[in-house]
Enzyme design. Structure first.
Site, PDB file in Angstrom:
ATOM      1  N   ASP A 144      53.706  62.231 -12.657  1.00 53.02           N
ATOM      2  CA  ASP A 144      53.571  60.780 -12.882  1.00 53.02           C
ATOM      3  C   ASP A 144      53.457  60.461 -14.373  1.00 53.02           C
ATOM      4  OD1 ASP A 144      53.129  58.086 -12.560  1.00 53.02           O
ATOM      5  OD2 ASP A 144      51.081  58.305 -11.834  1.00 53.02           O
ATOM      6  N   GLU A 154      59.669  56.435 -10.838  1.00 47.64           N
ATOM      7  CA  GLU A 154      58.339  56.840 -10.369  1.00 47.64           C
ATOM      8  C   GLU A 154      58.478  57.987  -9.362  1.00 47.64           C
ATOM      9  OE1 GLU A 154      55.289  56.090 -11.088  1.00 47.64           O
ATOM     10  OE2 GLU A 154      55.186  54.079 -11.951  1.00 47.64           O
ATOM     11  N   GLU A 173      51.358  51.293 -18.125  1.00 50.46           N
ATOM     12  CA  GLU A 173      51.561  51.095 -16.691  1.00 50.46           C
ATOM     13  C   GLU A 173      50.337  51.511 -15.896  1.00 50.46           C
ATOM     14  OE1 GLU A 173      52.625  51.977 -12.544  1.00 50.46           O
ATOM     15  OE2 GLU A 173      51.854  53.358 -14.051  1.00 50.46           O
ATOM     16  N   GLU A 174      49.677  52.571 -16.325  1.00 54.83           N
ATOM     17  CA  GLU A 174      48.550  53.099 -15.557  1.00 54.83           C
ATOM     18  C   GLU A 174      47.348  52.152 -15.550  1.00 54.83           C
ATOM     19  OE1 GLU A 174      48.684  55.446 -13.632  1.00 54.83           O
ATOM     20  OE2 GLU A 174      50.137  56.941 -14.300  1.00 54.83           O
ATOM     21  N   HIS A 224      47.843  62.504 -10.975  1.00 55.68           N
ATOM     22  CA  HIS A 224      46.456  62.151 -11.288  1.00 55.68           C
ATOM     23  C   HIS A 224      45.471  63.254 -10.904  1.00 55.68           C
ATOM     24  CE1 HIS A 224      47.068  57.493 -11.588  1.00 55.68           C
ATOM     25  NE2 HIS A 224      48.199  58.142 -11.875  1.00 55.68           N
ATOM     26  N   ASP A 226      52.813  56.301 -20.684  1.00 54.37           N
ATOM     27  CA  ASP A 226      51.394  56.630 -20.670  1.00 54.37           C
ATOM     28  C   ASP A 226      51.058  57.525 -19.483  1.00 54.37           C
ATOM     29  OD1 ASP A 226      52.057  54.316 -19.107  1.00 54.37           O
ATOM     30  OD2 ASP A 226      49.917  53.977 -18.761  1.00 54.37           O
TER      31      ASP A 226
END
Length: 392
Positions: free
Chosen positions: A104, A164, A138-139, A354, A73
């Protein structure tokens, strides 16, 4: 596999819009890459419609198992007009590949997938097995990792590498935990000209707000790597219109925990505060949590941590740092599995995660594959040496 083939796989992953959902499309694409290899065991593990985790296992089942993990995701791109590159285009400009998830963490996910594919392609003998753990959600809460852990897919692991975006110059061995909680205040509506007929839910919610800050501030221990406990109230809402006493109000808070304060300590204190306030006339507060994660204590001298540093040093030609992370990751869930193993974060990426125009360095992405391909056999050799030493 050529470098361009590897870049194309990452571009395809970025072009799949898995914004907090739709991970099955990512899982299906990755599964299709492994489909030509009958020796690869491919399992989709559902969490919700359109949200399948993917587990792929290859290698020698008689040896130790190394987990390679990444989430499928991504966060939303935000204001698309602010981007200079299509957030779902995977555009390459010079050494930079742009797109939501480029850092990410679809570059890390692609790198571990390609590592396994190249081992299959070359038919390289392995002294153990490798398990891809590709997760959903995960987010927003690590619930894909929780699903896989509860189903037993991490029970056999001897070690875990999470791809990551640490940057290849860092190996992360410890991480903060997270507690997201909500407090709902239930009151009674009335006309604002007759407040005595109602119960103001906002007033009662603010009693909690003003009490919880000083309560959390009492936790003064500081982790030498991660720092102190963090507590922030980030969302507050309540009321319906300006001339009505509000019957409903709520707040949501985010905490970043450290090993010195296990989550249960915080749960007990918050529950006690809620119970105390609910003793007051008219106060009705309820508390709930969403996917809290424990902090990962870790050991900087653990064999896998040191091995990851050594391999990254050798491949990349730099002095890899052993550090902690302020953010939670899927490792907090996987470490609930049966057995004991070390979890590390090591993957390509940077601080554009992000953000608008998120990107990854193409050269670092390709280098990450080389790191993982060197790490796998070295890990199996390390485990074998530990077993021999124990037997002696």
């Amino acid at each position: 596999m050529t470098p361009q083939d590897k870049i194309a796989i990452l571009q395809h992953l970025i072009q799949i819009q898995s914004v907090n959902a739709n991970e099955t499309a990512v899982a299906d694409y990755i599964a299709s890459l492994f489909a030509p290899y009958p020796q690869a065991e491919i399992v989709k593990v559902p969490f919700a419609p359109g949200r399948d985790n993917l587990v792929v296992t290859i290698g020698n089942p008689a040896g130790p198992m190394l987990g390679l993990s990444g989430h499928m995701d991504v966060v939303a791109p935000g204001d698309v007009s602010a981007w200079h590159h299509d957030p779902f285009g995977g555009e390459v400009v010079g050494d930079q590949l742009f797109g939501r998830g480029a850092s990410d963490m679809k570059s890390g996910l692609a790198a571990i997938v390609i590592t396994m594919l190249e081992l299959l392609e070359t038919n390289a003998p392995l002294a153990g097995s490798i398990r891809l753990l590709a997760t959903v959600g995960e987010e927003t809460g690590e619930y894909g990792a929780a699903t896989l852990t509860d189903a037993g897919y991490a029970d056999q692991l001897a070690g875990l590498v999470i791809a990551e975006p640490s940057g290849l110059g860092n190996v992360v061995y410890t991480a903060r935990g997270v507690i997201d909680y909500k407090v709902v205040s239930t009151g009674k509506a009335s006309h604002s000209a007759r407040p005595e007929k109602g119960i103001n839910a906002i007033d009662n919610l603010l009693k909690f707000y003003h009490a919880v800050g000083p309560l959390m501030a009492k936790h003064t221990k500081v982790d030498p790597v991660l720092g102190g406990l963090l507590h922030n109230v980030d969302l507050i809402s309540g009321g319906e219109q300006i001339n009505s006493i509000p019957a409903h109000a709520e707040l949501m808070a985010n905490m970043r925990t450290i090993p010195a304060y296990p989550n249960q300590v915080i749960y007990d204190e918050l529950a006690a505060l809620i119970a105390q306030l609910n003793q007051e006339d008219g106060v009705q507060l309820t508390l709930s949590y969403s996917y809290p994660e424990e902090a990962i204590p870790g050991d900087p001298q653990a064999p896998l941590v040191q091995l990851a540093k050594q391999i990254s040093d050798q491949v990349c030609g730099h002095d890899t740092q052993i550090i902690g992370s302020g953010g939670a990751n899927d490792g907090a869930e996987f470490l609930r599995a049966k057995g004991e193993f070390t979890s590390v974060e090591l993957g390509p990426g940077n601080d554009s995660s992000h953000q608008v125009d998120e990107y990854v360095s193409v050269s670092e992405y390709l280098q990450a594959i080389t790191v993982y391909e060197a790490l796998v056999p070295a890990f199996f050799a390390q485990v074998a040496a530990e077993v021999t030493a124990t037997e002696e």
